[in-house]
Motif scaffolding. Structure first.
Motif, short mmCIF file in Angstrom:
data_model
loop_
_atom_site.label_atom_id
_atom_site.label_comp_id
_atom_site.label_asym_id
_atom_site.label_seq_id
_atom_site.Cartn_x
_atom_site.Cartn_y
_atom_site.Cartn_z
N TRP A 85 -6.31 13.08 -8.98
CA TRP A 85 -6.99 13.67 -7.82
C TRP A 85 -6.25 14.91 -7.31
CZ3 TRP A 85 -4.28 14.00 -3.25
CH2 TRP A 85 -3.17 13.16 -3.10
N MET A 86 -4.95 14.98 -7.54
CA MET A 86 -4.21 16.18 -7.12
C MET A 86 -4.65 17.39 -7.94
SD MET A 86 -0.29 14.90 -6.50
CE MET A 86 0.13 13.70 -5.21
N GLN A 474 -11.80 20.04 5.86
CA GLN A 474 -12.11 20.52 4.51
C GLN A 474 -11.11 19.99 3.48
OE1 GLN A 474 -13.65 24.70 4.29
NE2 GLN A 474 -13.26 24.72 6.50
N TRP A 475 -9.83 20.00 3.81
CA TRP A 475 -8.85 19.42 2.89
C TRP A 475 -9.13 17.94 2.68
CZ3 TRP A 475 -3.38 21.32 4.86
CH2 TRP A 475 -3.26 22.70 4.65
N LEU A 481 -12.73 12.80 -1.81
CA LEU A 481 -13.62 12.79 -2.97
C LEU A 481 -12.82 12.63 -4.26
CD1 LEU A 481 -16.42 13.17 -4.22
CD2 LEU A 481 -16.05 15.66 -4.14
N GLY A 482 -11.69 13.34 -4.35
CA GLY A 482 -10.85 13.24 -5.54
C GLY A 482 -10.32 11.85 -5.76
N VAL A 483 -9.88 11.19 -4.67
CA VAL A 483 -9.37 9.82 -4.77
C VAL A 483 -10.47 8.86 -5.20
CG1 VAL A 483 -8.42 7.89 -3.44
CG2 VAL A 483 -7.49 10.19 -3.12
N LEU A 484 -11.66 9.04 -4.65
CA LEU A 484 -12.78 8.14 -4.97
C LEU A 484 -13.20 8.23 -6.43
CD1 LEU A 484 -15.02 8.55 -1.77
CD2 LEU A 484 -13.63 6.57 -2.42
N PHE A 488 -12.74 8.28 -12.84
CA PHE A 488 -13.74 9.04 -13.60
C PHE A 488 -13.15 10.35 -14.11
CE2 PHE A 488 -16.77 12.57 -13.40
CZ PHE A 488 -17.70 12.17 -14.35
N LEU A 489 -12.41 11.05 -13.25
CA LEU A 489 -11.80 12.32 -13.63
C LEU A 489 -10.83 12.14 -14.78
CD1 LEU A 489 -11.06 13.80 -10.07
CD2 LEU A 489 -12.78 14.63 -11.68
N TYR A 490 -10.02 11.09 -14.71
CA TYR A 490 -9.03 10.85 -15.77
C TYR A 490 -9.72 10.54 -17.10
CZ TYR A 490 -4.87 9.21 -18.19
OH TYR A 490 -3.84 9.08 -19.09
N ARG A 491 -10.76 9.71 -17.05
CA ARG A 491 -11.47 9.38 -18.29
C ARG A 491 -12.11 10.62 -18.91
NH1 ARG A 491 -13.34 5.20 -15.08
NH2 ARG A 491 -15.40 6.18 -14.89
#
Length: 497
Positions: A85-86, A474-475, A481-484, A488-491
Motif C-alpha cells: 500500500w505504501m 486526501q492522504w 484505499l491502499g490498505v483495503l 490485490f495489489l500484491y497479487r
C-alpha cells in the motif's frame, strides 16, 4: 512482465533523468523560493540534495533497474507484501502532482502564444502597460482562472505527451529528450546573459546569494528547501523507478544518479540567475525588488519575464525564446509522469496501446479541475507537494525493512565504478526518517489556514485550500484505499509476474 525495450545507451537514461528532474519547478518554483529567502534557502537546498534527494534517488534507481517493474511492483518486491500500500501511495501522490503540474505546461504555452502575438500588435507591450499598469496581472488572471482556452491547451499537452510515449522508450522518450534538454540549457544561458547585462541585474545576483542568518531559525525555510529538492530532483516521486526499469543491465547507478541530480540543481541555479536579476533590473529600487520577491508571488515567472523583455531591443523574440524553454522544460517532465502511470498499468498485463488510451483519459478527467480553477491547483500543490515527503519516508521505511546495508551492497554497488560510503548512505536514511517526520509535524502545526481543522460552524474544513483537514482527508483516502486493496495489489503487481 519483462521489458521489451531499454534505453539505447547511458546518455539515453541520463537525458531521461534530466528531463524528469528539469522542468517547470526549476524555472517557475525555484526562483520564487530563492527570491523569498536568498542564499539561506540555497544553502539548505544544496544540503538536502546530498542528505535527502541523492540517497532516495539511488534507492529508486536500484529498485527500477533490478526489479524491472513500475513503482508498485518494485516497491513491494523490496518491502514485502504487507507494505504494498505504501507503493500505491507513492504512485497516487505522484499522479496527484502530475494532474496539476501538467497545467503549468499549458500556462507556458499560453504565454508562448502571447509572446508570439506581440509581433502582430500595433502598440508595444510597454505602451499598453503604461495605459493599464495591471495589464500583465489581468492576463495572468485570465489564463489561470476558468479559462476554456487553458483547458483546451492542457488537453492538447496531455494528448501530445501520450502520442510521444506511444512511440516507445527509444523512439519516443529518449529521442524527444535528446532535443528538449540541450535546447533548454542553451536557451537558459542566453536569458541569463541578457538579464545580467541589464542595469541593476548584478544586484539581483548578489541578492540571490546573500545570506540572512535569521532565516535559519524559521522552520518554513527548512521544509521549503527539502520539498524543493524533492520536487526538482524527482526524489520520492517514483519517477526514477519508472525510468530505470528501462535501463540497461550494466548501468552505473551511482554515477548516473549524481549526474542527473547535479545537472538538475545547475538548471535551477541558472533559472534563478535569469529571473531574479530581471526583477532588480525592472524595479524602481532595490527595496521594491526585494519586497516583490519576498511576497513569494506564484506568478513571478509569468509576470516578470514579458515585462523584462519589453525593455530590451529584440525583446519580443527573447520572450518567445524564454517561454519556449519553459514549455520544453514542463513538457520534458510531463513525459515521465505519463510514463509512470503507463508502466504501472502495463504491469497488469495490458497492451501499451490500450494503456495509453487509459492514461490520456485519466489525465484529462483528473487534471481538468486544476486547469479550470487556480484554487484547486493551489490545493493540489499544497496537499501533494507536502505528500512528496511522505512518499520519501515510505521509500526509506521500505529500505529499512529490507536492510540498508544489504540493499546498498546487493543493488546500489553492484557493477558500479563510483560508490558512495556506506556510512553516508546509511546515516542519511536514518537522519531522513526523523527529519521528514519532524518537518511534516512542524508544517501542519503552523496553521496556514485561518481554520486548519474545523470551520466556524465546527465542521471538518476539508474544502479549504490550505487547511490541514484537506491534507489529512486526501492522504487518508489514498492510504485507506491502499490498505483495503493491499492483497490485490500484491497479487497483481508482484505475485503473478
Amino acid at each position: 512482465m519483462s521489458n521489451t525495450e531499454n534505453f539505447s545507451n547511458r546518455w539515453g537514461i541520463i537525458l531521461a533523468s534530466l528531463g524528469m528532474a528539469i522542468g517547470a519547478g526549476n524555472l517557475w518554483r525555484f526562483p520564487r523560493l530563492a527570491g523569498q529567502y536568498g542564499g539561506a534557502f540555497i544553502i539548505l537546498w544544496i544540503v538536502f540534495l546530498f542528505i535527502w534527494s541523492i540517497p532516495l534517488l539511488l534507492t529508486e534507481f536500484s529498485l527500477g533497474k533490478n526489479f524491472r517493474k513500475g513503482v508498485i511492483g518494485s516497491f513491494a518486491s523490496m518491502a514485502g507484501k504487507k507494505y504494498t500500500w505504501m507503493g500505491f501511495f507513492i504512485t497516487l501522490c505522484t499522479l496527484g502532482i502530475a494532474f496539476y503540474y501538467s497545467v503549468v505546461t499549458a500556462w507556458s504555452l499560453r504565454y508562448l502564444s502571447f509572446s508570439i502575438g506581440e509581433w502582430f500588435e500595433k502598440d508595444d507591450l510597454l505602451t499598453r502597460m503604461d495605459e493599464n499598469p495591471s495589464y500583465m496581472s489581468d492576463f495572468w488572471y485570465g489564463v489561470s482562472h476558468e479559462s476554456w482556452i487553458t483547458v483546451a491547451t492542457y488537453i492538447g499537452c496531455v494528448l501530445l505527451g501520450v502520442w510521444v510515449l506511444s512511440k516507445g522508450v527509444q523512439k519516443g522518450l529518449e529521442r524527444s529528450n535528446r532535443i528538449l534538454i540541450p535546447s533548454l540549457f542553451v536557451l537558459l544561458l542566453v536569458i541569463v546573459f541578457i538579464s545580467l547585462n541589464m542595469e541593476g541585474g548584478i544586484q539581483g545576483l548578489e541578492y540571490m546569494f546573500s545570506i540572512d542568518w535569521s532565516h535559519f531559525s524559521d522552520g518554513k525555510i527548512w521544509i521549503e528547501a527539502l520539498s524543493q529538492s524533492a520536487w526538482s530532483t524527482g526524489a520520492g516521486w517514483g519517477l526514477m523507478m519508472t525510468i530505470s526499469s528501462y535501463s540497461r543491465e550494466k548501468e552505473d547507478i551511482t554515477l548516473n544518479t549524481f549526474i542527473g541530480a547535479l545537472g538538475n540543481n545547475t538548471a535551477s541555479l541558472v533559472a534563478g540567475m535569469a529571473i531574479l536579476p530581471a526583477v532588480f533590473a525592472l524595479a524602481n529600487s532595490d527595496a521594491e525588488a526585494i519586497s516583490y520577491l519576498q511576497q513569494g508571488n506564484q506568478a513571478l515567472t509569468f509576470t516578470i519575464i514579458p515585462e523584462l523583455f519589453a525593455h530590451v531591443p529584440g525583446g519580443t523574440f527573447m520572450s518567445v525564446v524564454f517561454f519556449l524553454a519553459l514549455s520544453l522544460a514542463a513538457f520534458s517532465s510531463l513525459l515521465p509522469m505519463l510514463e509512470l502511470m503507463t508502466r504501472n498499468l502495463q504491469d497488469l498485463g495490458l497492451t501499451r496501446k490500450r494503456v495509453m488510451i487509459w492514461v490520456a483519459a485519466f489525465f484529462v478527467v483528473f487534471g481538468f479541475p486544476s486547469a479550470f480553477s487556480l484554487d484547486v491547483f493551489n490545493n493540489q500543490d499544497w496537499v501533494w507537494g507536502l505528500g512528496l515527503i511522505v512518499s520519501g519516508l515510505f521509500i526509506l521505511i521500505g529500505l529499512v525493512i529490507y536492510g540498508v546495508k544489504r540493499f546498498k551492497k546487493q543493488f546500489v554497488d553492484e557493477g558500479a565504478d563510483l560508490k558512495v560510503p556506506t556510512a553516508y548512505f546509511q546515516g542519511s536514511v536514518y537522519i531522513n526518517l526523523v527529519l521528514g517526520c519532524v518537518l511534516i509535524y512542524w508544517w501542519m502545526s503552523q496553521g496556514f489556514s485561518a481554520h486548519p481543522w474545523f470551520n466556524e460552524l465546527g465542521s471538518w474544513n476539508f474544502m479549504d485550500v490550505y487547511s490541514n483537514a484537506s491534507i489529512v482527508t486526501q492522504w487518508g483516502t489514498v492510504i485507506l484505499l491502499g490498505v483495503l486493496i493491499n492483497g490485490f495489489l500484491y497479487r497483481k503487481f508482484v505475485k503473478e509476474k
